[in-house]
Motif scaffolding. Structure first.
Motif, mmCIF file in Angstrom:
data_model
loop_
_atom_site.group_PDB
_atom_site.id
_atom_site.type_symbol
_atom_site.label_atom_id
_atom_site.label_comp_id
_atom_site.label_asym_id
_atom_site.label_seq_id
_atom_site.Cartn_x
_atom_site.Cartn_y
_atom_site.Cartn_z
ATOM 1 N N ARG A 1 -3.476 13.390 22.624
ATOM 2 C CA ARG A 1 -3.589 12.323 23.615
ATOM 3 C C ARG A 1 -3.201 10.996 22.986
ATOM 4 O O ARG A 1 -3.458 10.757 21.807
ATOM 5 C CB ARG A 1 -5.020 12.245 24.139
ATOM 6 N N PRO A 2 -2.591 10.110 23.754
ATOM 7 C CA PRO A 2 -2.260 8.792 23.200
ATOM 8 C C PRO A 2 -3.520 8.009 22.871
ATOM 9 O O PRO A 2 -4.587 8.215 23.465
ATOM 10 C CB PRO A 2 -1.460 8.129 24.331
ATOM 11 N N ALA A 3 -3.397 7.129 21.883
ATOM 12 C CA ALA A 3 -4.555 6.338 21.468
ATOM 13 C C ALA A 3 -5.006 5.424 22.600
ATOM 14 O O ALA A 3 -4.176 4.859 23.326
ATOM 15 C CB ALA A 3 -4.191 5.508 20.243
ATOM 16 N N PRO A 4 -6.333 5.280 22.784
ATOM 17 C CA PRO A 4 -6.831 4.394 23.856
ATOM 18 C C PRO A 4 -6.390 2.962 23.620
ATOM 19 O O PRO A 4 -6.134 2.547 22.485
ATOM 20 C CB PRO A 4 -8.354 4.545 23.755
ATOM 21 N N GLU A 5 -6.304 2.216 24.701
ATOM 22 C CA GLU A 5 -5.851 0.832 24.592
ATOM 23 C C GLU A 5 -6.837 -0.028 23.821
ATOM 24 O O GLU A 5 -6.480 -1.078 23.293
ATOM 25 C CB GLU A 5 -5.633 0.251 25.990
ATOM 26 N N ASP A 6 -8.104 0.436 23.744
ATOM 27 C CA ASP A 6 -9.105 -0.365 23.029
ATOM 28 C C ASP A 6 -8.786 -0.470 21.543
ATOM 29 O O ASP A 6 -9.223 -1.403 20.877
ATOM 30 C CB ASP A 6 -10.499 0.251 23.210
ATOM 31 N N PHE A 7 -8.056 0.540 21.002
ATOM 32 C CA PHE A 7 -7.760 0.527 19.575
ATOM 33 C C PHE A 7 -6.596 -0.401 19.247
ATOM 34 O O PHE A 7 -6.379 -0.732 18.087
ATOM 35 C CB PHE A 7 -7.414 1.943 19.092
ATOM 36 N N LEU A 8 -5.784 -0.764 20.238
ATOM 37 C CA LEU A 8 -4.608 -1.584 19.986
ATOM 38 C C LEU A 8 -4.918 -3.030 20.323
ATOM 39 O O LEU A 8 -5.412 -3.346 21.412
ATOM 40 C CB LEU A 8 -3.424 -1.099 20.830
ATOM 41 N N GLY A 9 -4.636 -3.904 19.373
ATOM 42 C CA GLY A 9 -4.854 -5.319 19.623
ATOM 43 C C GLY A 9 -3.759 -5.896 20.494
ATOM 44 O O GLY A 9 -2.768 -5.244 20.815
ATOM 45 N N LYS A 10 -3.912 -7.123 20.858
ATOM 46 C CA LYS A 10 -2.925 -7.801 21.673
ATOM 47 C C LYS A 10 -1.959 -8.555 20.777
ATOM 48 O O LYS A 10 -2.247 -8.837 19.627
ATOM 49 C CB LYS A 10 -3.610 -8.760 22.638
ATOM 50 N N GLY A 11 -0.799 -8.893 21.324
ATOM 51 C CA GLY A 11 0.197 -9.630 20.560
ATOM 52 C C GLY A 11 1.351 -8.743 20.165
ATOM 53 O O GLY A 11 1.349 -7.530 20.383
ATOM 54 N N PRO A 12 2.401 -9.336 19.533
ATOM 55 C CA PRO A 12 3.608 -8.556 19.180
ATOM 56 C C PRO A 12 3.344 -7.522 18.099
ATOM 57 O O PRO A 12 3.983 -6.486 18.049
ATOM 58 C CB PRO A 12 4.592 -9.636 18.689
ATOM 59 N N LYS B 1 0.517 -5.834 17.500
ATOM 60 C CA LYS B 1 -0.325 -4.756 18.011
ATOM 61 C C LYS B 1 -1.081 -4.057 16.895
ATOM 62 O O LYS B 1 -0.842 -2.904 16.573
ATOM 63 C CB LYS B 1 0.487 -3.747 18.816
ATOM 64 N N LYS B 2 -1.963 -4.780 16.228
ATOM 65 C CA LYS B 2 -2.761 -4.202 15.159
ATOM 66 C C LYS B 2 -3.634 -3.076 15.691
ATOM 67 O O LYS B 2 -4.076 -3.101 16.833
ATOM 68 C CB LYS B 2 -3.666 -5.265 14.540
ATOM 69 N N ILE B 3 -3.857 -2.096 14.791
ATOM 70 C CA ILE B 3 -4.786 -1.017 15.135
ATOM 71 C C ILE B 3 -6.175 -1.454 14.703
ATOM 72 O O ILE B 3 -6.417 -1.725 13.528
ATOM 73 C CB ILE B 3 -4.377 0.293 14.439
ATOM 74 N N LEU B 4 -7.093 -1.565 15.659
ATOM 75 C CA LEU B 4 -8.442 -2.042 15.382
ATOM 76 C C LEU B 4 -9.308 -0.872 14.950
ATOM 77 O O LEU B 4 -9.427 0.120 15.663
ATOM 78 C CB LEU B 4 -9.017 -2.704 16.637
ATOM 79 N N MET B 5 -9.886 -0.962 13.743
ATOM 80 C CA MET B 5 -10.690 0.125 13.182
ATOM 81 C C MET B 5 -12.186 -0.083 13.383
ATOM 82 O O MET B 5 -12.995 0.704 12.887
ATOM 83 C CB MET B 5 -10.392 0.273 11.690
ATOM 84 N N GLY B 6 -12.587 -1.157 14.071
ATOM 85 C CA GLY B 6 -14.002 -1.394 14.328
ATOM 86 C C GLY B 6 -14.690 -2.175 13.243
ATOM 87 O O GLY B 6 -15.885 -2.446 13.329
ATOM 88 N N ASN B 7 -13.964 -2.535 12.193
ATOM 89 C CA ASN B 7 -14.528 -3.298 11.092
ATOM 90 C C ASN B 7 -13.416 -4.179 10.545
ATOM 91 O O ASN B 7 -12.272 -3.745 10.402
ATOM 92 C CB ASN B 7 -15.057 -2.345 10.017
ATOM 93 N N GLU B 8 -13.743 -5.422 10.221
ATOM 94 C CA GLU B 8 -12.702 -6.355 9.784
ATOM 95 C C GLU B 8 -12.006 -5.881 8.505
ATOM 96 O O GLU B 8 -10.780 -5.932 8.384
ATOM 97 C CB GLU B 8 -13.320 -7.746 9.566
ATOM 98 N N GLU B 9 -12.772 -5.413 7.540
ATOM 99 C CA GLU B 9 -12.181 -5.006 6.265
ATOM 100 C C GLU B 9 -11.324 -3.749 6.435
ATOM 101 O O GLU B 9 -10.224 -3.641 5.880
ATOM 102 C CB GLU B 9 -13.288 -4.761 5.234
ATOM 103 N N LEU B 10 -11.829 -2.760 7.212
ATOM 104 C CA LEU B 10 -11.038 -1.552 7.455
ATOM 105 C C LEU B 10 -9.756 -1.877 8.217
ATOM 106 O O LEU B 10 -8.687 -1.324 7.946
ATOM 107 C CB LEU B 10 -11.861 -0.527 8.235
ATOM 108 N N THR B 11 -9.868 -2.782 9.192
ATOM 109 C CA THR B 11 -8.683 -3.184 9.950
ATOM 110 C C THR B 11 -7.660 -3.847 9.041
ATOM 111 O O THR B 11 -6.453 -3.598 9.140
ATOM 112 C CB THR B 11 -9.090 -4.140 11.083
ATOM 113 N N ARG B 12 -8.116 -4.694 8.108
ATOM 114 C CA ARG B 12 -7.190 -5.365 7.182
ATOM 115 C C ARG B 12 -6.488 -4.354 6.277
ATOM 116 O O ARG B 12 -5.269 -4.404 6.089
ATOM 117 C CB ARG B 12 -7.964 -6.376 6.329
ATOM 118 N N LEU B 13 -7.263 -3.396 5.742
ATOM 119 C CA LEU B 13 -6.670 -2.401 4.845
ATOM 120 C C LEU B 13 -5.687 -1.497 5.585
ATOM 121 O O LEU B 13 -4.617 -1.161 5.076
ATOM 122 C CB LEU B 13 -7.787 -1.563 4.206
ATOM 123 N N TRP B 14 -6.066 -1.102 6.808
ATOM 124 C CA TRP B 14 -5.211 -0.166 7.556
ATOM 125 C C TRP B 14 -3.874 -0.811 7.923
ATOM 126 O O TRP B 14 -2.844 -0.149 7.969
ATOM 127 C CB TRP B 14 -5.951 0.288 8.804
#
Length: 679
Positions: free
Chosen positions: A437-448, A450-463
């Motif tokens: 299934r495609p990833a839910p829209e909640d995981f994708l940030g807004k903007g050009p 489109k960061k993948i949001l991991m639910g934690n700032e540090e994990l999001t930065r590393l990913w």
């Protein structure tokens, strides 16, 4: 009453026991049945005899095999036609299929026949062997007969002449290629040995050369030819290439380097090869061939696919030199030899000695000369450009073949693995993979971005450090494996006796260091996979030996930049120290690779007499004999094995002592003189 009952029981048992197997009777019965089967062209008489003769199945099979060989022997003595012999072999094949004789019987019969018949009849027998290649490859015959067939073909090749029986030799090679799979190691030349017996013979005596008188004789003979005696198509074209004995000698001397490329790693031989090559290639560059220089007849043959004549050896007559240099096919042969030689010198070969390393200057010359050779090939008519690209493509493909051999010749056949998503028995149909299934829209940030949001700032930065995870894994910053120089620098310094480091403080005795060293050697050092006869009792002992080898090859550790005056003083001191060393000191030093190579050529066939006095085991001697048939190569392997076994004690002095004990006093004296001269 009891004793009489037991006696009656023994008589009854003896009357019911089966008759015993009798070899003479069985052999006579099988011989008669075989004759009958040949006359009736059916296997039934043999099947009936096999079932009626008493005895175990193994006893009857061995007796029938012997009966077949006896009948073949009688037919050969009576000079029977080949058809009779082939009928016996066909009968044996049917017998193997029916299970009444052993699977190796047809191959033994073929070997007996080919050993006893002349070559013209062997041709007919081998035609039968070729036609039945599908039979030999079947499961019933292949494992039992492949070694017999290989030995039979090698025996035939020894009897045949490569120049007079070229077609027959080629048929044998093609048959072996069809019989054995591509990964059969007996035909792969894994150790990259060369055919050193292929020696090109030419005139080496300048006084017997006629090249100086050639043009004068041609002018005198040309005066007697009347105009109109030769047609325009057959008129000889005069060669404008200035040919003298020096060019003739240098040109044909290059064949020895093509025959044995290892010579190019020696300094003196390399200089000779470099000089001769530059002169020969300069001639090719200066006197290029045009399409108009080729005769009309030759061009017509090439266009219509005319028959191409192949000679197994070069013709080295001085009278043919000008014609050969003016022949486009001949030039292609020579230039192609250069490319094959260069590919070996630059290539990575698993069993190539660690001493065979090109210098930067040699590598640069080979690279430039390779480009020049390809340019000459593209300018050589006809279709030079097309031929040059085809050769380049073939040699690039050859690199894949070399890599496959270096990896240990893994099988080309890949077994089908059961998919992970398949459940149940293997015979059941595989289930269709479930779509992700495609990833839910909640995981994708807004903007050009489109960061993948991991639910934690540090994990999001590393990913999101790198958008492509695979490229991030391949980054150079993730290369954690050290180089050999960096990792073994400390161990090399500790191994130097001048530093006086005690054994218990050496890094090689650390178990963690030893484990990491083995992993690094397996990935980055060719020494790890080279076979050796030296046995080590412990891991630190093995690592210490490897450190000594690496110290000789790796560059010295980085030091401060010295001035030119300091370098000159050090060079002068080293030169004085080297010149002041006595011959006794030179003999106490370990033998170098050049000394071993030179002395192996002198030792030759006498290597086996020396082996026991170098404390070589019988198993090591048998291994050396099985590895190579060349006597000089066996001698070299013996000396290298002795060097690995003795280490720093492999000195000329100890070798001279062993030679004297073996009664090889002349060789001992020769080695003594060589050691004194080198000092």
């Amino acid at each position: 009453m009891a004793s009489s009952a037991r006696a009656e029981e023994r008589r009854t048992t003896g009357a019911m026991s089966p008759p015993l197997f009798s070899l003479p009777e069985a052999r006579l019965r099988f011989t008669t049945s075989t004759r009958e089967a040949l006359n009736n062209k059916t296997l039934k008489p043999l099947l009936n005899a096999f079932n009626q003769i008493p005895g175990s199945e193994n006893e009857k099979k061995c007796t029938l095999d012997q009966a077949f060989r006896v009948i073949v022997e009688e037919e050969i003595i009576n000079k029977a036609p080949c058809e009779n012999l082939l009928a016996i072999i066909s009968l044996a094949i049917n017998g193997v299929t029916e299970g009444i004789c052993t699977a190796s019987t047809p191959f033994v019969l073929l070997g007996d026949v080919l050993d006893c018949l002349p070559l013209d009849q062997c041709d007919k027998i081998f035609t039968f062997v070729e036609k039945n290649v599908a039979t030999w490859k079947s499961n019933t015959f292949y494992s039992a007969g492949k070694n017999y067939l290989l030995r039979m073909c090698n025996d035939l090749l020894r009897r045949l002449s490569k120049s007079q029986n070229t077609v027959f030799c080629g048929r044998i090679q093609l048959f072996l290629a069809r019989l054995f799979p591509l990964s059969e190691k007996s035909g792969l030349n894994l150790q990259s040995q060369f055919n050193l017996e292929n020696v090109t013979v030419f005139n080496t005596n300048e006084h017997e050369s006629t090249l100086g008188q050639k043009h004068t004789e041609e002018r005198e003979e040309g005066m007697d030819v009347e105009e109109g005696e030769m047609g325009d198509d057959e008129a000889p074209t005069s060669c404008s290439i200035p040919i003298d004995y020096n060019l003739y000698r240098k040109f044909w001397s290059l064949q020895d380097y093509f025959r044995n490329p290892v010579q190019c790693y020696e300094k003196v031989s390399w200089k000779t090869f470099l000089k001769y090559s530059e002169e020969v290639l300069a001639v090719f560059k200066s006197y290029k061939l045009d399409d108009t220089q080729a005769s009309r007849k030759k061009l017509e043959e090439l266009k219509t696919g005319g028959e191409h004549v192949y000679f197994a050896k070069f013709l080295t007559s001085e009278k043919l030199m000008d014609l050969q240099l003016s022949d486009s096919n001949f030039r292609r042969h020579i230039l192609l030899q250069y490319l094959i030689l260069f590919q070996y010198l630059k290539g990575q070969v698993k069993f190539k000695s660690s001493n065979y390393v090109l210098t930067d200057e040699q590598s640069l010359w080979i690279e430039d000369t390779t480009k020049a050779v390809y340019q000459l090939l593209s300018e050589n008519p006809p279709d030079g450009e097309r031929f040059s690209k085809m050769v380049e493509h073939i040699l690039n493909t050859e690199e894949n073949w070399n890599s496959w051999k270096n990896e240990g010749c893994p099988s080309f056949v890949k077994e089908r693995s059961q998919p992970e998503f398949q459940l149940g028995p293997p015979d059941s149909k595989p289930m269709r993979p479930v779509r992700k299934r495609p990833a839910p829209e909640d995981f994708l940030g807004k903007g050009p971005n489109k960061k993948i949001l991991m639910g934690n700032e540090e994990l999001t930065r590393l990913w999101n450090l790198c958008p492509d995870n695979m490229e991030a894994c391949k980054s150079e910053s993730r290369e954690y494996m050290p180089t050999l120089e960096e990792f073994f620098e400390e161990a090399i310094e500790q191994a130097d006796p001048e530093n006086m480091v005690e054994n218990k403080y050496k890094a090689v005795n650390n178990s963690n260091y030893g484990w990491r060293a083995l992993r690094l050697l397996a990935r980055r050092s060719p020494h790890f996979f080279q076979p050796t006869n030296q046995q080590f009792k412990s891991l630190p002992e093995y690592l210490e030996n490897m450190v000594i080898k690496l110290a000789k090859e790796l560059p010295p550790p980085s030091e401060e930049i010295k001035t030119g005056e300091d370098e000159d003083e050090e060079d002068n001191d080293a030169l004085l120290k080297e010149n002041n060393e006595s011959p006794e000191v030179q003999r106490d030093k370990a033998m170098t690779g050049e000394q071993i190579e030179s002395f192996a050529n002198k030792l030759g066939e006498q290597w086996k007499a020396l082996a026991p006095y170098l404390e070589m085991k019988d198993s090591d001697i048998r291994q050396i004999e099985s590895d190579s048939e060349d006597m000089k190569m066996r001698a070299k392997q013996l000396l290298v094995a002795w060097q690995d076994q003795e280490g720093t004690h492999a000195t000329p002095e100890n070798l001279i002592t062993a030679l004297n004990k073996a009664g090889l006093n002349d060789l001992a004296e020769s080695l003594t003189n060589d050691t004194e001269n080198s000092s």
